[in-house]
Enzyme design. Sequence first.
Site, PDB file in Angstrom:
ATOM      1  N   SER A   8       0.855  -1.195   0.000  1.00  0.00           N
ATOM      2  CA  SER A   8       0.000   0.000   0.000  1.00  0.00           C
ATOM      3  C   SER A   8       0.885   1.237   0.000  1.00  0.00           C
ATOM      4  O   SER A   8       2.052   1.175   0.427  1.00  0.00           O
ATOM      5  CB  SER A   8      -0.857   0.011   1.271  1.00  0.00           C
ATOM      6  OG  SER A   8      -1.444   1.283   1.470  1.00  0.00           O
ATOM      7  N   TYR A  64      -1.712  -1.044  10.521  1.00  0.00           N
ATOM      8  CA  TYR A  64      -1.867  -1.395   9.102  1.00  0.00           C
ATOM      9  C   TYR A  64      -0.633  -0.958   8.297  1.00  0.00           C
ATOM     10  O   TYR A  64      -0.095  -1.737   7.502  1.00  0.00           O
ATOM     11  CB  TYR A  64      -3.128  -0.707   8.567  1.00  0.00           C
ATOM     12  CG  TYR A  64      -3.380  -0.910   7.090  1.00  0.00           C
ATOM     13  CD1 TYR A  64      -3.968  -2.076   6.613  1.00  0.00           C
ATOM     14  CD2 TYR A  64      -3.049   0.081   6.155  1.00  0.00           C
ATOM     15  CE1 TYR A  64      -4.215  -2.255   5.253  1.00  0.00           C
ATOM     16  CE2 TYR A  64      -3.292  -0.089   4.805  1.00  0.00           C
ATOM     17  CZ  TYR A  64      -3.871  -1.258   4.359  1.00  0.00           C
ATOM     18  OH  TYR A  64      -4.111  -1.436   3.015  1.00  0.00           O
TER      19      TYR A  64
HETATM   20  P1  NAD Z   1     -11.649  -5.741   0.052  1.00  0.00           P
HETATM   21  O1  NAD Z   1     -12.342  -5.586   1.338  1.00  0.00           O
HETATM   22  O2  NAD Z   1     -12.486  -5.857  -1.158  1.00  0.00           O
HETATM   23  O3  NAD Z   1     -10.674  -6.988   0.087  1.00  0.00           O
HETATM   24  C1  NAD Z   1     -10.032  -7.422   1.251  1.00  0.00           C
HETATM   25  C2  NAD Z   1     -10.346  -8.899   1.399  1.00  0.00           C
HETATM   26  O4  NAD Z   1      -9.543  -9.442   2.444  1.00  0.00           O
HETATM   27  C3  NAD Z   1     -11.774  -9.201   1.770  1.00  0.00           C
HETATM   28  O5  NAD Z   1     -12.590  -9.347   0.633  1.00  0.00           O
HETATM   29  C4  NAD Z   1     -11.646 -10.516   2.537  1.00  0.00           C
HETATM   30  O6  NAD Z   1     -12.025 -11.596   1.735  1.00  0.00           O
HETATM   31  C5  NAD Z   1     -10.166 -10.631   2.833  1.00  0.00           C
HETATM   32  N1  NAD Z   1      -9.918 -10.908   4.244  1.00  0.00           N
HETATM   33  C6  NAD Z   1      -9.824 -10.021   5.259  1.00  0.00           C
HETATM   34  N2  NAD Z   1      -9.605 -10.690   6.416  1.00  0.00           N
HETATM   35  C7  NAD Z   1      -9.557 -12.010   6.107  1.00  0.00           C
HETATM   36  C8  NAD Z   1      -9.363 -13.203   6.868  1.00  0.00           C
HETATM   37  N3  NAD Z   1      -9.132 -13.154   8.182  1.00  0.00           N
HETATM   38  N4  NAD Z   1      -9.414 -14.398   6.219  1.00  0.00           N
HETATM   39  C9  NAD Z   1      -9.642 -14.456   4.885  1.00  0.00           C
HETATM   40  N5  NAD Z   1      -9.814 -13.353   4.120  1.00  0.00           N
HETATM   41  C10 NAD Z   1      -9.771 -12.158   4.723  1.00  0.00           C
HETATM   42  O7  NAD Z   1     -10.662  -4.510  -0.076  1.00  0.00           O
HETATM   43  P2  NAD Z   1      -9.428  -4.174  -1.072  1.00  0.00           P
HETATM   44  O8  NAD Z   1      -9.187  -2.748  -0.887  1.00  0.00           O
HETATM   45  O9  NAD Z   1      -9.652  -4.730  -2.405  1.00  0.00           O
HETATM   46  O10 NAD Z   1      -8.218  -4.940  -0.367  1.00  0.00           O
HETATM   47  C11 NAD Z   1      -7.322  -5.776  -1.058  1.00  0.00           C
HETATM   48  C12 NAD Z   1      -5.902  -5.457  -0.661  1.00  0.00           C
HETATM   49  O11 NAD Z   1      -5.569  -4.155  -1.139  1.00  0.00           O
HETATM   50  C13 NAD Z   1      -5.651  -5.434   0.844  1.00  0.00           C
HETATM   51  O12 NAD Z   1      -4.435  -6.078   1.126  1.00  0.00           O
HETATM   52  C14 NAD Z   1      -5.526  -3.955   1.141  1.00  0.00           C
HETATM   53  O13 NAD Z   1      -4.723  -3.712   2.272  1.00  0.00           O
HETATM   54  C15 NAD Z   1      -4.884  -3.465  -0.135  1.00  0.00           C
HETATM   55  N6  NAD Z   1      -4.982  -2.011  -0.357  1.00  0.00           N
HETATM   56  C16 NAD Z   1      -6.202  -1.430  -0.556  1.00  0.00           C
HETATM   57  C17 NAD Z   1      -6.263  -0.055  -0.753  1.00  0.00           C
HETATM   58  C18 NAD Z   1      -7.568   0.657  -0.974  1.00  0.00           C
HETATM   59  O14 NAD Z   1      -7.605   1.882  -0.966  1.00  0.00           O
HETATM   60  N7  NAD Z   1      -8.658  -0.048  -1.170  1.00  0.00           N
HETATM   61  C19 NAD Z   1      -5.088   0.708  -0.752  1.00  0.00           C
HETATM   62  C20 NAD Z   1      -3.877   0.075  -0.555  1.00  0.00           C
HETATM   63  C21 NAD Z   1      -3.837  -1.287  -0.356  1.00  0.00           C
END
Ligand code: NAD
Length: 294
Positions: free
Chosen positions: A186, A199
């Site tokens: 991230s 985080y």
């Molecule tokens: P999202 O909520 O759609 O996806 C995150 C997923 O993590 C969930 O769908 C869930 O299935 C899974 N998860 C969480 N805890 C879990 C557990 N204990 N067991 C199994 N699965 C679990 O959100 P996203 O933003 O698409 O996140 C995906 C990745 O992107 C993450 O690693 C997040 O940190 C990273 N990210 C997101 C952003 C943003 O702005 N959305 C920015 C930087 C990084």
Amino acid sequence: MSQHNPNEISRPVPPFERQPQEVPGLASKMVPVPDHGEKSYKGSGRLAGRKALITGGDSGIGRATAIAYAREGADVAINYLPAEESDAKEVIALIEAEGRKAIAIPGDITSEDFCQQLVSEAVEKLGGLDILVNNAGRQQFCESIADLTTESFDKTFKTNVYAMFWITKAALPHLKSGSAIVNTSSVQAGKPSPMLLDYAQTKASIIAFTKGLAKQVAEKGIRVNAVAPGPYWTPLQSSGGQPQEKVMKFGEEAPFGRPGQPAEIAALYVLLASDEASFASGQVWCSDGGTGTF
Ligand code: NAD
Ligand code: MG
């Protein structure tokens, strides 16, 4: 109309509605519903015949990646939490619509035992494994270190760091020359927000893991990279990742003045998994709407 200005294609801009959800949030409940490339992603056989496991493949960035991988010709297994079954079902249907194998493996990756089972089931049902996308993540904001409990800190590290270690360790014996691992860091790794102390640490840790492991497995012909997203419109944010006031303005601070849609980052995950990026390993690939974090 120019194809080169990302803002000329109409994409949602803030302000957004208040939309609190329990964690884990559902993509289907977001307003507007995120664009994961369901209608737009066009494949060109770049992952033909490959077998991929994607954690958090039900929604957000993982879902966009799952759709893109299937359209590029890969069979895909997705992991998610049981509470996300309705989002996951939509992804399974989209993968199957491409004529690819779609494997749903719900379960909680904060358990080492489950992480091992997840990999064996994926390998067994896909008939092997070439691509691992560590994408699942936990983000819960907390204004002050005084209120950040050991329990919450531990859960964030278990989900974002330990699970990546456990799943990767279990997957490596199955990967061969030409295989790829893509981790999800991230912009928080480089520019931590004060309310995301735990985080941001996990996301920095993912970069160190990516760079170190890339060197360790280079001689086996396996590549390891990390993607560092900026603000992306996903349920992670509205289910406690940010206060609602920030969700309503989400993406406003990026030079593009809006959050990215998950569809806008899937091609990076495709590239890093494909042979076209055969000399790229141990690197962080950022997509942050013009901020230039890395
Ligand atoms: P999202 O909520 O759609 O996806 C995150 C997923 O993590 C969930 O769908 C869930 O299935 C899974 N998860 C969480 N805890 C879990 C557990 N204990 N067991 C199994 N699965 C679990 O959100 P996203 O933003 O698409 O996140 C995906 C990745 O992107 C993450 O690693 C997040 O940190 C990273 N990210 C997101 C952003 C943003 O702005 N959305 C920015 C930087 C990084
Ligand atoms: Mg989800």
